[in-house]
Structure formats: C-alpha cells, structure tokens
Design a protein around this motif. Structure first.
Motif, PDB file in Angstrom:
ATOM      1  N   TRP A 164     -30.153  34.927  40.655  1.00 48.69           N
ATOM      2  CA  TRP A 164     -29.125  34.035  41.163  1.00 48.69           C
ATOM      3  C   TRP A 164     -28.529  33.172  40.061  1.00 48.69           C
ATOM      4  O   TRP A 164     -29.214  32.775  39.114  1.00 48.69           O
ATOM      5  CB  TRP A 164     -29.705  33.133  42.254  1.00 48.69           C
ATOM      6  CG  TRP A 164     -30.467  33.880  43.309  1.00 48.69           C
ATOM      7  CD1 TRP A 164     -31.815  33.934  43.470  1.00 48.69           C
ATOM      8  CD2 TRP A 164     -29.917  34.716  44.330  1.00 48.69           C
ATOM      9  NE1 TRP A 164     -32.148  34.730  44.532  1.00 48.69           N
ATOM     10  CE2 TRP A 164     -31.002  35.237  45.089  1.00 48.69           C
ATOM     11  CE3 TRP A 164     -28.613  35.079  44.695  1.00 48.69           C
ATOM     12  CZ2 TRP A 164     -30.831  36.078  46.179  1.00 48.69           C
ATOM     13  CZ3 TRP A 164     -28.435  35.925  45.781  1.00 48.69           C
ATOM     14  CH2 TRP A 164     -29.532  36.418  46.505  1.00 48.69           C
ATOM     15  N   GLU A 200     -25.146  29.744  42.966  1.00 45.08           N
ATOM     16  CA  GLU A 200     -25.829  30.337  44.118  1.00 45.08           C
ATOM     17  C   GLU A 200     -27.097  29.550  44.447  1.00 45.08           C
ATOM     18  O   GLU A 200     -27.404  29.304  45.621  1.00 45.08           O
ATOM     19  CB  GLU A 200     -26.148  31.803  43.825  1.00 45.08           C
ATOM     20  CG  GLU A 200     -24.915  32.702  43.831  1.00 45.08           C
ATOM     21  CD  GLU A 200     -25.212  34.102  43.343  1.00 45.08           C
ATOM     22  OE1 GLU A 200     -24.643  35.062  43.913  1.00 45.08           O
ATOM     23  OE2 GLU A 200     -25.991  34.260  42.374  1.00 45.08           O
ATOM     24  N   SER A 229     -26.275  26.405  46.350  1.00 41.23           N
ATOM     25  CA  SER A 229     -26.003  26.656  47.764  1.00 41.23           C
ATOM     26  C   SER A 229     -27.297  26.829  48.545  1.00 41.23           C
ATOM     27  O   SER A 229     -27.475  26.259  49.630  1.00 41.23           O
ATOM     28  CB  SER A 229     -25.126  27.904  47.913  1.00 41.23           C
ATOM     29  OG  SER A 229     -24.892  28.195  49.277  1.00 41.23           O
ATOM     30  N   PHE A 230     -28.222  27.608  47.993  1.00 42.02           N
ATOM     31  CA  PHE A 230     -29.515  27.801  48.658  1.00 42.02           C
ATOM     32  C   PHE A 230     -30.275  26.480  48.775  1.00 42.02           C
ATOM     33  O   PHE A 230     -30.891  26.190  49.806  1.00 42.02           O
ATOM     34  CB  PHE A 230     -30.366  28.810  47.879  1.00 42.02           C
ATOM     35  CG  PHE A 230     -29.986  30.246  48.105  1.00 42.02           C
ATOM     36  CD1 PHE A 230     -29.953  30.777  49.382  1.00 42.02           C
ATOM     37  CD2 PHE A 230     -29.680  31.079  47.034  1.00 42.02           C
ATOM     38  CE1 PHE A 230     -29.617  32.113  49.604  1.00 42.02           C
ATOM     39  CE2 PHE A 230     -29.345  32.404  47.240  1.00 42.02           C
ATOM     40  CZ  PHE A 230     -29.305  32.924  48.522  1.00 42.02           C
ATOM     41  N   GLY A 238     -28.878  24.309  51.553  1.00 41.22           N
ATOM     42  CA  GLY A 238     -29.235  24.838  52.866  1.00 41.22           C
ATOM     43  C   GLY A 238     -30.691  24.606  53.195  1.00 41.22           C
ATOM     44  O   GLY A 238     -31.041  24.231  54.320  1.00 41.22           O
ATOM     45  N   SER A 239     -31.559  24.809  52.215  1.00 40.34           N
ATOM     46  CA  SER A 239     -32.994  24.622  52.431  1.00 40.34           C
ATOM     47  C   SER A 239     -33.325  23.157  52.716  1.00 40.34           C
ATOM     48  O   SER A 239     -34.099  22.841  53.622  1.00 40.34           O
ATOM     49  CB  SER A 239     -33.770  25.097  51.194  1.00 40.34           C
ATOM     50  OG  SER A 239     -35.159  24.909  51.354  1.00 40.34           O
ATOM     51  N   HIS A 294     -40.433  38.886  59.878  1.00 43.81           N
ATOM     52  CA  HIS A 294     -39.227  39.546  59.373  1.00 43.81           C
ATOM     53  C   HIS A 294     -39.551  40.875  58.696  1.00 43.81           C
ATOM     54  O   HIS A 294     -38.786  41.841  58.799  1.00 43.81           O
ATOM     55  CB  HIS A 294     -38.496  38.619  58.394  1.00 43.81           C
ATOM     56  CG  HIS A 294     -37.637  37.588  59.059  1.00 43.81           C
ATOM     57  ND1 HIS A 294     -38.136  36.404  59.542  1.00 43.81           N
ATOM     58  CD2 HIS A 294     -36.305  37.579  59.338  1.00 43.81           C
ATOM     59  CE1 HIS A 294     -37.159  35.702  60.074  1.00 43.81           C
ATOM     60  NE2 HIS A 294     -36.041  36.387  59.971  1.00 43.81           N
ATOM     61  N   SER A 352     -39.071  27.011  50.699  1.00 46.76           N
ATOM     62  CA  SER A 352     -38.384  26.132  51.647  1.00 46.76           C
ATOM     63  C   SER A 352     -38.652  24.702  51.222  1.00 46.76           C
ATOM     64  O   SER A 352     -39.646  24.407  50.555  1.00 46.76           O
ATOM     65  CB  SER A 352     -38.860  26.374  53.084  1.00 46.76           C
ATOM     66  OG  SER A 352     -40.215  25.998  53.239  1.00 46.76           O
ATOM     67  N   TRP A 360     -35.549  32.736  49.927  1.00 43.83           N
ATOM     68  CA  TRP A 360     -35.579  31.507  50.718  1.00 43.83           C
ATOM     69  C   TRP A 360     -35.966  31.807  52.159  1.00 43.83           C
ATOM     70  O   TRP A 360     -35.486  32.764  52.755  1.00 43.83           O
ATOM     71  CB  TRP A 360     -34.211  30.821  50.676  1.00 43.83           C
ATOM     72  CG  TRP A 360     -33.852  30.411  49.287  1.00 43.83           C
ATOM     73  CD1 TRP A 360     -33.220  31.165  48.355  1.00 43.83           C
ATOM     74  CD2 TRP A 360     -34.171  29.165  48.648  1.00 43.83           C
ATOM     75  NE1 TRP A 360     -33.106  30.469  47.181  1.00 43.83           N
ATOM     76  CE2 TRP A 360     -33.674  29.242  47.328  1.00 43.83           C
ATOM     77  CE3 TRP A 360     -34.810  28.004  49.078  1.00 43.83           C
ATOM     78  CZ2 TRP A 360     -33.816  28.186  46.429  1.00 43.83           C
ATOM     79  CZ3 TRP A 360     -34.944  26.943  48.187  1.00 43.83           C
ATOM     80  CH2 TRP A 360     -34.447  27.040  46.876  1.00 43.83           C
ATOM     81  N   HIS A 380     -35.102  30.337  54.822  1.00 45.64           N
ATOM     82  CA  HIS A 380     -34.009  30.224  55.785  1.00 45.64           C
ATOM     83  C   HIS A 380     -32.976  31.332  55.626  1.00 45.64           C
ATOM     84  O   HIS A 380     -32.031  31.417  56.405  1.00 45.64           O
ATOM     85  CB  HIS A 380     -33.316  28.861  55.650  1.00 45.64           C
ATOM     86  CG  HIS A 380     -32.517  28.708  54.376  1.00 45.64           C
ATOM     87  ND1 HIS A 380     -33.108  28.407  53.166  1.00 45.64           N
ATOM     88  CD2 HIS A 380     -31.187  28.816  54.125  1.00 45.64           C
ATOM     89  CE1 HIS A 380     -32.179  28.321  52.234  1.00 45.64           C
ATOM     90  NE2 HIS A 380     -31.004  28.568  52.791  1.00 45.64           N
ATOM     91  N   SER A 381     -33.178  32.215  54.625  1.00 52.43           N
ATOM     92  CA  SER A 381     -32.222  33.306  54.390  1.00 52.43           C
ATOM     93  C   SER A 381     -32.977  34.494  53.798  1.00 52.43           C
ATOM     94  O   SER A 381     -32.915  34.753  52.594  1.00 52.43           O
ATOM     95  CB  SER A 381     -31.113  32.833  53.441  1.00 52.43           C
ATOM     96  OG  SER A 381     -30.181  33.853  53.197  1.00 52.43           O
ATOM     97  N   SER A 417     -32.544  37.733  54.434  1.00 56.83           N
ATOM     98  CA  SER A 417     -31.843  39.020  54.379  1.00 56.83           C
ATOM     99  C   SER A 417     -31.829  39.627  52.974  1.00 56.83           C
ATOM    100  O   SER A 417     -31.942  40.859  52.843  1.00 56.83           O
ATOM    101  CB  SER A 417     -30.416  38.879  54.918  1.00 56.83           C
ATOM    102  OG  SER A 417     -29.695  37.886  54.233  1.00 56.83           O
TER     103      SER A 417
END
Length: 306
Positions: free
Chosen positions: A8, A12, A15-16, A19-20, A175, A269, A289, A291-292, A294
């Motif tokens: 990253w 980037e 941004s993570f 959000g975290s 997940h 997190s 992360w 929370h993300s 994917s």
C-alpha cells in the motif's frame, strides 16, 4: 511468478487508518456500561467480604490464607496497595506461588505476602490503619467504593483486550470459511512446510519455526500465510504490536523458511500511524485490515491460479 498481496501507498494507508480508527471509536462509545457494572458488583462483594472478615484489615495476617486461595478475594487483597500490586510481583516479593500445597508447606509465605501489602497499603483509602483506630462507617464505605472501582476498571481493560483479539480472530476465520472457501483444521506445531495444513486449509494459533502465529493458512499454491491479528487502542501501543512484534516475526519466518515459502501478514484494527505501517511493510510484513478483508480473500483466490 508467485502472486503477492498488495503493497500500500501512504495515501492508501491513510484511508485504511481513518476507517479503522472511526470503527474503533464507534465500538468503544457503544460499549455497554453493563460490563463495568457487572465487574463492579462482583468485586464489591469481594472487597466487602475481605474488610469484614479481616475486621477492617486489623486481622489481615490471621485471615490472609483464604484470600490468597480465592480468585476474587485475591484481587481485593492485591488492590489494597497503591498502586495495586500485580500477581507476579506479589509472588516474587513473597517468594511463593500461593498454591494450597505450597502454603501448607511454607505457611510463613502468608505473613510475607501480608507484609508486602501492608508496606504498600494505600493510606488515603485506609487512613485508620496508620492512625491505629477503628474506621468510621463513611471511611469504610469510601474505601470499599474506591477499591472496587479500581478493580472493575482494570478488569474492563483486560476484558476489552481479550475480547478484541477473540472477536478479531473469529471474524477473520469466518471470512476465510465463508468468502475464501477454506476449511479450519486443528492447530499444531510447524517446524517445516510438511507439518502445515493442506492447501485450502487453515488453523488457529500455532508455533511456526519457534514463533507463534495467530492464524496459519496453506495457500492454494503451497505457500503458508502466517497471520498476526493485532488490535491497538493507542498509537504508542501500535508500535509495540506492529513494529516490535509482528514485523520481527515476519523477518524471522522469512529467514527461517524462505520468502518463496511464506507470506507473513498482519491483520489490524484500531489506531496506527501511517509511517509505522510503511516501516513494517518495508520489513516484509503484508498489511490487511479487519474492517476490509476483501483484499485478503482476493489474494488467497489468486493463488488458485498459480
């Protein structure tokens, strides 16, 4: 060429990080007060019992054996000092493990433990001890409330750390199964690749080349992905968890097992600084992360095509 997770950029990571941290704040604010209240009620009983049974601490040495052998009373006993004395420190200073067998073999350990507590006794909460008198009812109530609040606050912090880690790891595992199509298998010690789970499988906390990994994934191309799950509640704490722990493990695994065989990663997190994330990434640790997730699932699926 083997697939590799994303590396990253600073933007980037920014941004993570935002959000975290936002999600962590929401979870803390919405945390139910009932957790603290439950600990408060539990340990208020213990504090009241200790004070009553020891006749307001005047007979602490005569009654202390029962406090050392009961978990809740042991908390109350240790929190008579200011600051509270840790279990490990008390055992070391009193030269005892406080097991029932050892206390029977070495009854003097009880007196040594009480001496340690008396030396550190909080004179503000228990002023009657230094003044060699009986306490007033208001002093006893104030001491009970203050001691209980100290214990309950500490227990909430411990509970948070434990549950944050448990919830994070369970979310990742869910997940992996539901989105990644992987199967969980029992944890094990892994000294070489042959001892790792089979392709498309993962296991929980396992020792790998002498260092514990929270989750071990056998990728479809045969490599093992070693995941450290880290929750940080402060920027200072994050350096310890990320740079001084997870990144160090990554370097160890890469040196011991080889970059062609392992993919070390951290699933994060909470609160982190971008420059610390960049440093860890440069040291060979791939970052994901909670929370993300994917990108983690996408990478695992890419290894099917190798």
């Amino acid at each position: 060429m083997q697939a590799q997770p994303n590396k990253w950029s600073e933007a980037e990571f920014d941004s993570f990080v935002n959000g975290s941290l936002s999600l962590w704040r929401e979870e803390r604010i919405s945390e139910p007060l009932e957790i603290y209240e439950a600990f408060f009620e539990q340990y208020r009983d213990a504090v009241e019992t200790l004070l009553e049974d020891s006749v307001d601490l005047s007979m602490l040495k005569d009654r202390a054996k029962s406090y050392l052998l009961d978990q809740d009373l042991f908390y109350a006993f240790r929190y008579l000092t200011s600051p509270a004395i840790s279990e490990d420190d008390l055992k070391l200073l009193a030269n005892s493990t406080f097991s029932k067998v050892q206390l029977e073999e070495d009854p003097d350990a009880i007196a040594r433990a009480v001496d340690v507590v008396y030396m550190g006794l909080d004179r503000n909460r228990f002023p009657w001890i230094a003044e060699m008198r009986e306490p007033t009812e208001s002093e006893k109530l104030a001491a009970t409330i203050a001691t209980t609040a100290l214990i309950a606050a500490n227990r909430v912090q411990t509970y948070r750390r434990k549950m944050d880690k448990v919830n994070q790891e369970e979310s990742v595992k869910r997940h992996l199964e539901e989105d990644g199509g992987l199967n969980e298998v029992p944890a094990r010690t892994i000294n070489n690749l042959s001892q790792a789970p089979n392709a498309g499988e993962f296991c929980g906390e396992s020792k790998v080349a002498g260092r514990k990994a929270d989750i071990v994934i056998r990728l479809w191309d045969g490599r093992i992905m070693l995941c450290e799950c880290k929750v940080s509640n402060s920027y200072t704490n994050s350096v310890k968890r990320l740079n001084n722990d997870a990144a160090v493990k990554a370097e160890t695994w890469l040196n011991e097992l080889g970059a062609a065989n392992v993919v070390p990663c951290a699933i994060l997190s909470g609160a982190y600084k971008t420059h610390n994330l960049m440093e860890a990434q440069e040291r060979g640790l791939f970052i994901f992360w909670s929370h993300s997730l994917s990108p983690l699932i996408s990478f695992i699926n890419q290894t099917r095509q190798q």
